[in-house]
Scaffold this active site. Structure first.
Site, PDB file in Angstrom:
ATOM      1  N   GLY A  49       1.037  -1.210   0.088  1.00 25.98           N
ATOM      2  CA  GLY A  49       0.020   0.104  -0.025  1.00 25.98           C
ATOM      3  C   GLY A  49       0.834   1.440   0.202  1.00 25.98           C
ATOM      4  O   GLY A  49       0.685   2.113  -1.029  1.00 25.98           O
ATOM      5  N   HIS A  50       1.867   1.229   0.981  1.00 25.91           N
ATOM      6  CA  HIS A  50       2.792   2.612   0.853  1.00 25.91           C
ATOM      7  C   HIS A  50       3.636   2.516  -0.378  1.00 25.91           C
ATOM      8  O   HIS A  50       3.665   3.534  -0.869  1.00 25.91           O
ATOM      9  CB  HIS A  50       3.773   2.143   2.125  1.00 25.91           C
ATOM     10  CG  HIS A  50       3.291   2.012   3.581  1.00 25.91           C
ATOM     11  ND1 HIS A  50       2.997   1.273   4.128  1.00 25.91           N
ATOM     12  CD2 HIS A  50       2.573   3.176   4.404  1.00 25.91           C
ATOM     13  CE1 HIS A  50       2.798   1.275   5.293  1.00 25.91           C
ATOM     14  NE2 HIS A  50       2.526   2.545   5.590  1.00 25.91           N
TER      15      HIS A  50
ATOM     16  N   GLY B 286      -3.032   7.675   0.960  1.00 29.41           N
ATOM     17  CA  GLY B 286      -4.085   6.518   0.693  1.00 29.41           C
ATOM     18  C   GLY B 286      -5.411   6.412   0.948  1.00 29.41           C
ATOM     19  O   GLY B 286      -5.747   7.204   2.058  1.00 29.41           O
TER      20      GLY B 286
ATOM     21  N   GLN C 146      -0.465  11.434  17.416  1.00 31.45           N
ATOM     22  CA  GLN C 146      -1.720  10.771  16.942  1.00 31.45           C
ATOM     23  C   GLN C 146      -2.265   9.522  17.563  1.00 31.45           C
ATOM     24  O   GLN C 146      -3.177   8.999  17.148  1.00 31.45           O
ATOM     25  CB  GLN C 146      -1.640  10.964  15.173  1.00 31.45           C
ATOM     26  CG  GLN C 146      -0.763   9.664  15.014  1.00 31.45           C
ATOM     27  CD  GLN C 146      -0.348   9.466  13.359  1.00 31.45           C
ATOM     28  OE1 GLN C 146       0.207  10.549  12.798  1.00 31.45           O
ATOM     29  NE2 GLN C 146      -1.036   8.696  12.810  1.00 31.45           N
TER      30      GLN C 146
ATOM     31  N   SER D  18      -0.297  -1.819   8.197  1.00 29.69           N
ATOM     32  CA  SER D  18       0.818  -2.147   9.240  1.00 29.69           C
ATOM     33  C   SER D  18       0.243  -3.005  10.247  1.00 29.69           C
ATOM     34  O   SER D  18       0.994  -3.997  10.859  1.00 29.69           O
ATOM     35  CB  SER D  18       1.735  -1.039   9.610  1.00 29.69           C
ATOM     36  OG  SER D  18       2.184  -0.416   8.386  1.00 29.69           O
TER      37      SER D  18
END
Ligand code: AMP
Length: 279
Positions: free
Chosen positions: A36-37, A147, A61, A186
């Protein structure tokens, strides 16, 4: 690939990379990279002459009971992957470099930050927008790649960029999935084999809504109820939210027109996973 650990180094390297009017693309990440990254890096490479990435597990976060300490870290492997993909500059600062003692300034996108994940993760999006604003000031990219997997994040970052007149183009890239439909994350590394199977309910519920929508159903309440029904059948998974919203405002959609965002978050064991589709 040049690795910069300090803000001064990264700023200088990015300035040099942009020299002669070269278009600089930027891919911010928290590391533990997967396809994805890498899809973001590839998108950046396809439209920018130079690509910079960052790896920073951003403490602001994470909530106090969340997984900051145990978040997967795989720096050497990540560097190899980014280098193979043609990333020229990697920013990998320490927490102290990014948040020196006494830092008290925040960037908050009011309203949007309390919706979807922001409702169940108070302060999460304030941490995201603060670190993304800081990264944009350090890297000064022409375009930044995010994303669609984190759909609320995309909406909030876009609003921040608009409201603060930041000179960067935000590009949202499609969700990359495993062969069976699970969105790459992840955090999938936390799942044991049984949980990995249970996690498929997120994708299953989204596909059920998509099918129903393609069959002509436009009532957002009915579509939402169908998605939630899938979760009722998967007892081991605790639903956080299943919502159909406007992708820009994140407000509940009355009618599910084309482009509506169907977003879901759920706990598989202790692991919180998110996924979504655009109708
Ligand atoms: P993270 O390292 O989780 O902060 O993610 C960094 C960037 O990668 C964010 O813009 C994410 O939305 C994006 N991303 C994470 N997982 C995926 C995926 N499965 N497909 C596409 N982009 C992704």
């Amino acid at each position: 690939m040049k690795i910069c650990n300090t803000i001064a180094d990264m700023r200088a390297a990015c300035r040099a990379a942009r020299s002669g009017g070269k278009r600089l693309g930027f891919v911010p990440t928290m590391g533990a990279l997967h396809d994805g990254h890498l899809s973001l890096v590839r998108a950046a490479r396809s439209s920018c002459e130079v690509v910079a990435a960052s790896i920073f597990v951003n403490p602001t976060q994470f909530g106090p009971t969340e997984d900051f300490a145990k978040y997967p870290r795989a720096f050497e492997r990540d560097c190899d992957m980014l280098e193979i993909e043609g990333v020229a500059l990697l920013f990998a600062p320490s927490v102290e470099e990014m948040y020196p003692a006494g830092a008290v300034t925040w960037v908050t996108v009011e309203g949007l930050s309390d919706k979807l994940d922001g409702r169940s993760r108070p302060g999460h999006f304030r941490g995201v927008t603060t670190v993304v604003a800081k990264l944009f000031h350090i890297v000064a990219p022409d375009a930044a790649f995010f994303g669609q997997k984190d759909a609320a994040q995309v909406a909030i970052v876009r609003r921040m960029v608009r409201d603060l007149n930041l000179p960067v183009e935000i590009v949202a890239c499609p969700i990359v999935r495993e062969a069976d439909g699970l969105a790459m994350s992840s955090r999938n590394a936390y799942l044991d084999p049984q949980q990995r199977q249970q996690a498929l309910v997120l994708h299953r519920a989204l596909m059920r809504v998509k099918k129903s929508w393609e069959g002509g159903e436009r009532d957002a309440k009915k579509l939402g109820a169908e998605g939630r029904e899938e979760f009722a059948a998967e007892k081991a998974v605790r639903l956080d939210y299943f919502e159909i919203v406007n992708p820009d405002t994140l407000d509940a959609a009355n009618g599910a027109g084309a482009g509506a965002l169907v977003a879901v978050a759920a706990f598989v064991g202790p692991t919180r996973l998110i996924d979504n589709i655009l109708l």
